[in-house]
Design a protein around this motif. Structure first.
Motif, PDB file in Angstrom:
ATOM      1  N   ASN A 168     -28.965   1.132 -57.070  1.00  0.00           N
ATOM      2  CA  ASN A 168     -28.297   0.056 -56.329  1.00  0.00           C
ATOM      3  C   ASN A 168     -28.802  -0.033 -54.899  1.00  0.00           C
ATOM      4  OD1 ASN A 168     -26.557   1.817 -58.116  1.00  0.00           O
ATOM      5  ND2 ASN A 168     -25.578  -0.155 -58.327  1.00  0.00           N
ATOM      6  N   GLN A 169     -30.037  -0.493 -54.737  1.00  0.00           N
ATOM      7  CA  GLN A 169     -30.597  -0.503 -53.385  1.00  0.00           C
ATOM      8  C   GLN A 169     -30.294  -1.776 -52.626  1.00  0.00           C
ATOM      9  OE1 GLN A 169     -34.735   0.398 -53.347  1.00  0.00           O
ATOM     10  NE2 GLN A 169     -34.463   2.439 -54.181  1.00  0.00           N
ATOM     11  N   LEU A 170     -29.965  -2.846 -53.348  1.00  0.00           N
ATOM     12  CA  LEU A 170     -29.785  -4.120 -52.667  1.00  0.00           C
ATOM     13  C   LEU A 170     -28.326  -4.538 -52.668  1.00  0.00           C
ATOM     14  CD1 LEU A 170     -32.797  -6.277 -53.864  1.00  0.00           C
ATOM     15  CD2 LEU A 170     -32.452  -5.231 -51.644  1.00  0.00           C
ATOM     16  N   ALA A 171     -27.943  -5.263 -51.614  1.00  0.00           N
ATOM     17  CA  ALA A 171     -26.583  -5.775 -51.514  1.00  0.00           C
ATOM     18  C   ALA A 171     -26.648  -7.156 -50.904  1.00  0.00           C
ATOM     19  CB  ALA A 171     -25.738  -4.853 -50.649  1.00  0.00           C
ATOM     20  N   GLN A 172     -25.632  -7.958 -51.214  1.00  0.00           N
ATOM     21  CA  GLN A 172     -25.487  -9.225 -50.520  1.00  0.00           C
ATOM     22  C   GLN A 172     -24.455  -8.997 -49.434  1.00  0.00           C
ATOM     23  OE1 GLN A 172     -23.396 -12.299 -52.504  1.00  0.00           O
ATOM     24  NE2 GLN A 172     -24.731 -13.886 -51.719  1.00  0.00           N
ATOM     25  N   ALA A 182     -29.608  -7.411 -48.254  1.00  0.00           N
ATOM     26  CA  ALA A 182     -29.995  -6.280 -47.413  1.00  0.00           C
ATOM     27  C   ALA A 182     -29.843  -4.987 -48.189  1.00  0.00           C
ATOM     28  CB  ALA A 182     -29.131  -6.236 -46.161  1.00  0.00           C
ATOM     29  N   CYS A 183     -30.459  -3.953 -47.646  1.00  0.00           N
ATOM     30  CA  CYS A 183     -30.270  -2.621 -48.207  1.00  0.00           C
ATOM     31  C   CYS A 183     -29.152  -1.945 -47.424  1.00  0.00           C
ATOM     32  CB  CYS A 183     -31.541  -1.810 -48.078  1.00  0.00           C
ATOM     33  SG  CYS A 183     -32.928  -2.566 -48.899  1.00  0.00           S
ATOM     34  N   ALA A 184     -28.819  -0.732 -47.807  1.00  0.00           N
ATOM     35  CA  ALA A 184     -27.886   0.040 -47.003  1.00  0.00           C
ATOM     36  C   ALA A 184     -28.528   0.263 -45.638  1.00  0.00           C
ATOM     37  CB  ALA A 184     -27.582   1.369 -47.673  1.00  0.00           C
TER      38      ALA A 184
ATOM     39  N   PRO B  66     -22.611   3.792 -54.561  1.00  0.00           N
ATOM     40  CA  PRO B  66     -23.753   3.481 -53.694  1.00  0.00           C
ATOM     41  C   PRO B  66     -23.320   2.902 -52.341  1.00  0.00           C
ATOM     42  CG  PRO B  66     -24.078   2.568 -55.877  1.00  0.00           C
ATOM     43  CD  PRO B  66     -22.673   3.077 -55.835  1.00  0.00           C
ATOM     44  N   GLU B  67     -24.095   3.203 -51.317  1.00  0.00           N
ATOM     45  CA  GLU B  67     -23.792   2.688 -49.970  1.00  0.00           C
ATOM     46  C   GLU B  67     -23.772   1.167 -49.928  1.00  0.00           C
ATOM     47  OE1 GLU B  67     -26.361   5.750 -47.643  1.00  0.00           O
ATOM     48  OE2 GLU B  67     -25.728   4.198 -46.251  1.00  0.00           O
ATOM     49  N   THR B  68     -24.660   0.554 -50.744  1.00  0.00           N
ATOM     50  CA  THR B  68     -24.742  -0.910 -50.715  1.00  0.00           C
ATOM     51  C   THR B  68     -23.420  -1.557 -51.130  1.00  0.00           C
ATOM     52  OG1 THR B  68     -25.746  -0.711 -52.886  1.00  0.00           O
ATOM     53  CG2 THR B  68     -27.212  -1.147 -51.054  1.00  0.00           C
ATOM     54  N   TRP B  69     -22.719  -0.945 -52.066  1.00  0.00           N
ATOM     55  CA  TRP B  69     -21.443  -1.522 -52.517  1.00  0.00           C
ATOM     56  C   TRP B  69     -20.442  -1.529 -51.370  1.00  0.00           C
ATOM     57  CZ3 TRP B  69     -20.374   0.975 -58.002  1.00  0.00           C
ATOM     58  CH2 TRP B  69     -21.379   0.556 -58.870  1.00  0.00           C
ATOM     59  N   ARG B  71     -21.208  -1.494 -48.152  1.00  0.00           N
ATOM     60  CA  ARG B  71     -21.657  -2.412 -47.115  1.00  0.00           C
ATOM     61  C   ARG B  71     -21.310  -3.855 -47.470  1.00  0.00           C
ATOM     62  NH1 ARG B  71     -27.604  -3.484 -44.442  1.00  0.00           N
ATOM     63  NH2 ARG B  71     -26.749  -4.322 -42.517  1.00  0.00           N
ATOM     64  N   GLU B  72     -21.455  -4.205 -48.738  1.00  0.00           N
ATOM     65  CA  GLU B  72     -21.098  -5.556 -49.186  1.00  0.00           C
ATOM     66  C   GLU B  72     -19.655  -5.874 -48.840  1.00  0.00           C
ATOM     67  OE1 GLU B  72     -23.711  -6.703 -53.117  1.00  0.00           O
ATOM     68  OE2 GLU B  72     -22.065  -5.307 -53.390  1.00  0.00           O
ATOM     69  N   THR B  75     -18.848  -5.845 -44.892  1.00  0.00           N
ATOM     70  CA  THR B  75     -19.361  -6.973 -44.113  1.00  0.00           C
ATOM     71  C   THR B  75     -18.743  -8.295 -44.558  1.00  0.00           C
ATOM     72  OG1 THR B  75     -21.241  -7.161 -45.621  1.00  0.00           O
ATOM     73  CG2 THR B  75     -21.586  -5.914 -43.593  1.00  0.00           C
TER      74      THR B  75
END
Lengths: 550, 167
Positions: A168-172, A182-184, B66-69, B71-72, B75
């Motif tokens: 899970n490297q990408l996020a909206q 973006a990434c973390a 995951p960190e991305t979750w 951050r989503e 933000t």
């Protein structure tokens, strides 16, 4: 099975089919951005909204076709004015903040937003406000550049990383018109399969650094071929420029039996080896220096060197598993009737670490084909590349003919020490690699982008490699160079052209029985029961007995 | 309540044992750990003062997602402060009902009295002023939320007195 009507065309499709796929069955095209047949449904772009009715009752509003499943007595309209009006509205929203920098965007010409706009809206914007300014040319990863303004936030890339790459490297992040991918914090999009997000991107938001600003899409011609990176043989499209005969890009081609619509990043860079560092002229070593000569002169010199060793224990012949099966077949039959070398070897790159998705550990695309041919022609005691190098290092071998120069070791000093024990080294090389530099005679041959032929992947699937550009310089297909060498050694090769080789290959080697290039086609033919299909979407994510709550 | 007045260092943060227990309590309420992201972020905001990237990473580690979750989510929602705020986060409603009862005057008055515009933090780090959307106190505007407490029927004088009387 549900029966429904799409624009009046009655179709019957399996239950659970969504309307985008059902429309394809009916021969209709529903425009999409975020939908992808191999990813989960997001239904966030709204491009596929269609009007319809159920049991004669019209739906209260347009529904996203990607998320709506087929049902009996459904009627869908994909092109009425009502549906078209919805699409115009959706496109107008998507384009509010789109920068329209198509003239400098690499996606231009193959952009879904351009295509859908021209087909379904094609009217000027009514918005006169300033556009939202966002991340521009953002370095999102080692291979990829991100442009937040072009991004339409379809989240295909996010879903690819979550569901296919399982990382899970990408996020909206952020929301509304400030949303970007973006990434973390402090991390990058760095994954061996990351470039698939660039293929998935419907607009020019994610672009590969390798192809960026290299070529406009409309100058590219597309050739269906096979990736030479490893023994899976992912089906690819090779994009080359018509005018200058250069390869610019390799993209995956959907073949459910081999790679699905994906490929690894390493496979994409393989075209560099066919573009750069090429051996384009035959060279002959005279007084320790390489002299460029005509191919005929080089072949004559090679014949002179090899002739002394024909049929003797001092001769070794080695073929590369990167050659086509036709090349390998001709080499094997020449070994039987002409070379009669006591050392015969299949070289090839040293294995790498495979993974649990597409990469297999053998980096050579046709080792299986070589083995089948050697079995069928009764060649015994075929050595591998390491054993060949050991034999050369022992000083037993005095003359070596390398047909294709993919060796298990690329260590120049080791090869130099080994080859210095030889009296004669003749190589057929596409690259100016160590072997070509150390050779007494080097004859240029076609790279994988320049040859026609058949490869057999690690799972026994016969696939067709196609030439997309003509061979560079004086290079020619390896079988032609071999035929030339045989002729210089007073042996006339029976097969007049490539077609004859294929016919003989198909007749004499069981693996290729009844096959022609045409019958292998763009998607290959499985021989044997092994399956080479990659793991399914979402495998290992949900338990098998998982059902949606009612 | 420990409210940060300066930015977090880049390195990882660590939850107190109490905060960890609280997050465990939230995790237990949901079928999967990801669902506890929102309450866990509130715990982080209270614990670290604001939701910095380091705080998001800490939440991700604590929830094992995951960190991305994280951050989503962080933000997307405006009530997680992504920048440091003062000891008292003064949120003034600027929506229609409060506006009709004088929110405009209140915002301007407080701005002048504290010497900061909405979105800024006073130099001593005591107040951060913010103009927010509806605080769901439409019958009793203008309304103000100071950290977790509501104050209603305000005038500039009343609001200033409340703020100055804070410890």
């Amino acid at each position: 099975m549900p029966t429904l009507k799409i624009d009046g065309v009655e179709i019957t499709v399996p239950p659970g089919t969504n309307l985008v796929e059902a429309a394809k069955v009916a021969g209709k095209d529903i425009p999409i951005f975020c939908y992808h047949s191999h990813l989960s449904i997001a239904a966030n772009c709204r491009m596929c909204l269609v009007h319809g009715s159920q049991n004669g009752r019209p739906w209260p509003k347009a529904m996203p076709a990607c998320q709506t499943l087929v049902a009996d007595n459904m009627e869908i309209d994909t092109c009425s004015e009502k549906t078209q009006a919805v699409r115009k509205g959706v496109l107008e929203f998507i384009l509010i903040n789109h920068p329209l920098d198509c003239p400098v965007c690499d996606k231009s010409g193959e952009c879904m937003l351009q295509d859908n706009f021209f087909e379904h809206s094609n009217r000027p914007s009514r918005f006169h406000e300033y556009k939202e300014q966002k991340l521009k040319t953002y370095d999102i990863g080692p291979q990829i550049i991100y442009d937040g303004e072009r991004c339409i936030n379809c989240t295909r890339c996010v879903r690819f990383m979550d569901e296919i790459a399982l990382d899970n490297q990408l996020a909206q992040i952020n929301r509304g018109d400030r949303s970007v991918i973006a990434c973390a914090e402090g991390k990058q999009l760095d994954h061996p399969y990351a470039m698939n997000t660039v293929d998935l991107c419907p607009v020019g938001a994610l672009l590969g650094k390798d192809f960026r600003f290299q070529k406009r899409a409309w100058f590219l011609q597309h050739t269906d071929s096979v990736c030479p990176g490893c023994a899976r043989g992912c089906n690819v499209v090779i994009d080359s420029a018509r005018l200058e005969n250069e390869v610019y890009r390799i993209k995956p081609r959907d073949n459910a039996a081999v790679n699905g619509p994906w490929m690894c990043d390493d496979g994409r860079w393989t075209y560099h080896q066919a573009r750069e560092r090429r051996l384009t002229q035959a060279t002959v070593r005279q007084d320790g220096e390489h002299k460029a000569v005509a191919v005929d002169v080089a072949l004559r010199q090679a014949a002179t060197l090899v002739r002394l060793h024909l049929g003797k224990p001092t001769l070794a012949v080695a073929v590369s598993p990167h050659l086509t099966s036709e090349d390998l077949y001709l080499a094997a039959s020449l070994q039987k009737q002409l070379f009669r070398a006591s050392t015969y070897a299949v070289t090839g790159h040293a294995p790498w670490k495979g993974d649990n998705f597409l990469k297999v550990s053998d980096r050579n695309p046709n080792r299986r084909g070589a083995a089948a041919i050697h079995d069928a022609l009764g060649l015994k005691d075929v050595l591998d590349g390491n054993a060949l190098l050991t034999a050369v290092e022992s000083g037993k071998v005095k003359a070596l003919v390398l047909i294709g120069t993919e060796l298990p070791s690329a260590d120049f000093d080791r090869l130099k020490a080994a080859f210095s024990k030889l009296d004669a080294l003749v190589v057929l090389a596409s690259e100016k690699d160590a072997a070509a530099q150390l050779a007494d005679v080097a004859i240029p041959v076609a790279a994988f982008t320049e040859m026609e032929g058949l490869w057999v992947n690690a799972f026994g699937r016969v696939q067709r490699v196609r030439a997309c550009v003509p061979p560079k310089g004086d290079a020619q297909p390896a079988w032609k160079a071999l035929r030339g060498l045989a002729r210089q050694l007073d042996v006339n090769v029976r097969q007049a052209d490539h077609r004859d080789l294929v016919v003989d290959l198909a007749r004499e080697v069981p693996l290729f029985n009844n096959l022609t290039h045409e019958s292998v086609g763009a998607f290959g033919v499985a021989r044997g029961a092994e399956t080479s299909a990659p793991r399914k979407v979402g495998e290992g994510k949900l338990p098998e007995d998982f059902t949606l709550p009612a | 309540m420990s409210l940060a007045q300066s930015e977090h260092p880049k390195g990882p943060l660590e939850f107190s044992a109490k905060a960890k227990d609280e997050i465990k309590h939230h995790v237990a309420k949901y079928p999967d750990r990801r669902a506890a992201t929102l309450p866990a972020l509130y715990v982080a905001q209270r614990e670290f003062g604001y939701v910095s990237p380091a705080a998001m990473a800490t939440v991700a580690r604590e929830l094992d997602i995951p960190e991305t979750w994280v951050r989503e989510v962080a933000t997307w929602y405006t009530m997680y402060n992504k920048v440091p705020v003062g000891k008292y986060h003064v949120q003034l409603c600027g929506n229609i009902s409060c506006h009709l009862t004088g929110a405009d005057k209140l915002i301007h008055g407080l701005s002048q009295a504290l010497g900061i515009k909405p979105g800024e933090t006073s130099k001593d780090g005591r107040y951060t002023l913010a103009e927010v959307e509806c605080l769901a106190s439409c019958g009793s505007g203008p309304a103000m939320q100071v950290n977790d407490d509501y104050h209603e029927h305000l005038t500039v004088e009343k609001a200033l007195k409340i703020l100055r009387d804070l410890p």
